[in-house]
Scaffold this active site. Structure first.
Site, PDB file in Angstrom:
ATOM      1  N   HIS A   1      -8.482  -5.827   7.017  1.00  0.00           N
ATOM      2  CA  HIS A   1      -8.145  -4.858   8.311  1.00  0.00           C
ATOM      3  C   HIS A   1      -8.515  -5.205   9.423  1.00  0.00           C
ATOM      4  O   HIS A   1      -9.463  -5.776   9.734  1.00  0.00           O
ATOM      5  CB  HIS A   1      -8.869  -3.357   8.018  1.00  0.00           C
ATOM      6  CG  HIS A   1      -8.162  -2.128   8.207  1.00  0.00           C
ATOM      7  ND1 HIS A   1      -7.899  -1.807   9.417  1.00  0.00           N
ATOM      8  CD2 HIS A   1      -7.406  -1.400   7.285  1.00  0.00           C
ATOM      9  CE1 HIS A   1      -7.213  -0.855   9.380  1.00  0.00           C
ATOM     10  NE2 HIS A   1      -6.791  -0.474   8.168  1.00  0.00           N
ATOM     11  N   ASP A   2      -7.534  -5.417  10.435  1.00  0.00           N
ATOM     12  CA  ASP A   2      -7.536  -5.737  11.877  1.00  0.00           C
ATOM     13  C   ASP A   2      -7.863  -7.096  11.937  1.00  0.00           C
ATOM     14  O   ASP A   2      -8.532  -7.591  13.031  1.00  0.00           O
ATOM     15  CB  ASP A   2      -8.523  -4.800  12.323  1.00  0.00           C
ATOM     16  CG  ASP A   2      -8.028  -3.418  12.684  1.00  0.00           C
ATOM     17  OD1 ASP A   2      -6.665  -3.313  13.050  1.00  0.00           O
ATOM     18  OD2 ASP A   2      -8.697  -2.503  12.718  1.00  0.00           O
TER      19      ASP A   2
ATOM     20  N   GLU B   1      -2.653  -1.742  -3.217  1.00  0.00           N
ATOM     21  CA  GLU B   1      -3.874  -0.876  -2.796  1.00  0.00           C
ATOM     22  C   GLU B   1      -3.558   0.546  -2.500  1.00  0.00           C
ATOM     23  O   GLU B   1      -2.169   0.767  -2.417  1.00  0.00           O
ATOM     24  CB  GLU B   1      -4.319  -1.715  -1.753  1.00  0.00           C
ATOM     25  CG  GLU B   1      -3.436  -1.703  -0.312  1.00  0.00           C
ATOM     26  CD  GLU B   1      -3.873  -2.542   0.818  1.00  0.00           C
ATOM     27  OE1 GLU B   1      -4.632  -3.408   0.524  1.00  0.00           O
ATOM     28  OE2 GLU B   1      -3.611  -1.981   1.764  1.00  0.00           O
TER      29      GLU B   1
ATOM     30  N   HIS C   1       0.960  -1.019   0.012  1.00  0.00           N
ATOM     31  CA  HIS C   1      -0.129  -0.147   0.110  1.00  0.00           C
ATOM     32  C   HIS C   1       0.914   1.102   0.039  1.00  0.00           C
ATOM     33  O   HIS C   1       1.326   1.819   1.096  1.00  0.00           O
ATOM     34  CB  HIS C   1      -0.857  -0.115   1.307  1.00  0.00           C
ATOM     35  CG  HIS C   1      -1.717   1.012   1.271  1.00  0.00           C
ATOM     36  ND1 HIS C   1      -3.166   0.703   1.826  1.00  0.00           N
ATOM     37  CD2 HIS C   1      -2.105   2.178   0.905  1.00  0.00           C
ATOM     38  CE1 HIS C   1      -3.970   1.877   1.851  1.00  0.00           C
ATOM     39  NE2 HIS C   1      -3.129   2.758   1.052  1.00  0.00           N
TER      40      HIS C   1
END
Ligand code: PXP
Length: 242
Positions: free
Chosen positions: A190-191, A70, A43
């Protein structure tokens, strides 16, 4: 089975702390793949505080699984993706100063903007995914942009997991249903971590790929990278009880 794409931004963050090339991001990507990762995610952000644009170029010839870049599709990012030609680009509406991605796209408001960018990536044979909040309307509108997939932004699931995992996952189940009905493939990220990953992929079958960085690299401090990747892969096996 769901593929594990390892986000190696944190390896770059550690490297950047000293200015040299330790740890080596390219070596880390090769090793992640040797240990079983089925994809590598980077990213790059405009200030290059983690992954640098140069890293994405260096990684392209060595990633033999799936390469996912990303980021926010500003002109420099688009140029990079068109040059590197990863297997997949994930579009994320993160502000330049955001510590990490903190929201999905408003696919209704930005439909035309996203459609144009997606058409450009498709012209070059690059699969597209749009990062979305767990809202079925966002998944439905995403389909109108022509994207191949959406990536469900799992921060709220992870945050609510320990208090009430069934409640936390409900909006994701509904969004996944809407996305699938609209013909979209499903990614998530995410997470996600060793606690919450299995319940997510077992409750929402058909997740094609999860991209995991922060928790995985933190776990690797204790277990080592090879063991950690094996532990995450074990969580993705659909036959293990939740
Ligand atoms: N997906 C997207 C779009 C992201 O921006 C990130 C973080 O860069 C992740 C997945 C991975 O999140 P985490 O580092 O919390 O595993």
């Amino acid at each position: 089975m769901t593929k594990l794409s390892v986000n190696i931004n944190k390896i770059a963050t550690l490297r950047n702390a000293r200015g040299g090339n330790l740890p080596d991001v390219v070596k880390a990507a090769i090793d992640c793949e040797r240990y079983g990762a089925q994809g590598i995610t980077v990213h790059p952000r405009p200030d290059e505080r983690h992954i640098r644009y140069r890293d994405a170029r260096d990684l392209k010839p060595v990633v033999i699984t799936e390469f996912n870049i990303e980021g926010n599709p500003e002109p420099r990012f688009i140029d990079l993706v068109l040059e590197v030609k990863p297997h997949q680009v994930t579009l994320v509406p993160d502000a330049p100063d955001a510590i990490t991605s903190n929201q999905g796209w408003d696919t209704i408001k930005y439909r035309n903007h996203l459609s144009d960018i997606i058409a450009e990536f498709h012209k070059h044979g690059i699969r597209t995914s749009i990062f979305v909040d767990p809202d079925p309307r966002m998944a439905e509108a995403a389909a109108l942009t022509g994207t191949d997939r959406v990536e469900l932004y799992t921060e709220s699931y992870a945050a609510g997991y320990h208090a009430d995992r069934q409640k936390a996952i409900t909006p994701f189940v509904e969004s996944a249903r809407a996305a699938t009905a609209a013909g979209l493939g499903l990614n998530a990220g995410h997470d996600l971590n060793l606690d919450n990953l299995r319940y997510f992929v077992q409750t929402i079958p058909g997740i094609l790929e999860v991209s995991i960085g922060h928790a995985l690299i933190a776990d690797a401090l204790y277990y080592g990278l090879e063991t950690t990747i094996q532990l995450y892969l074990r969580e993705l096996k659909p036959w293990l009880p939740v």
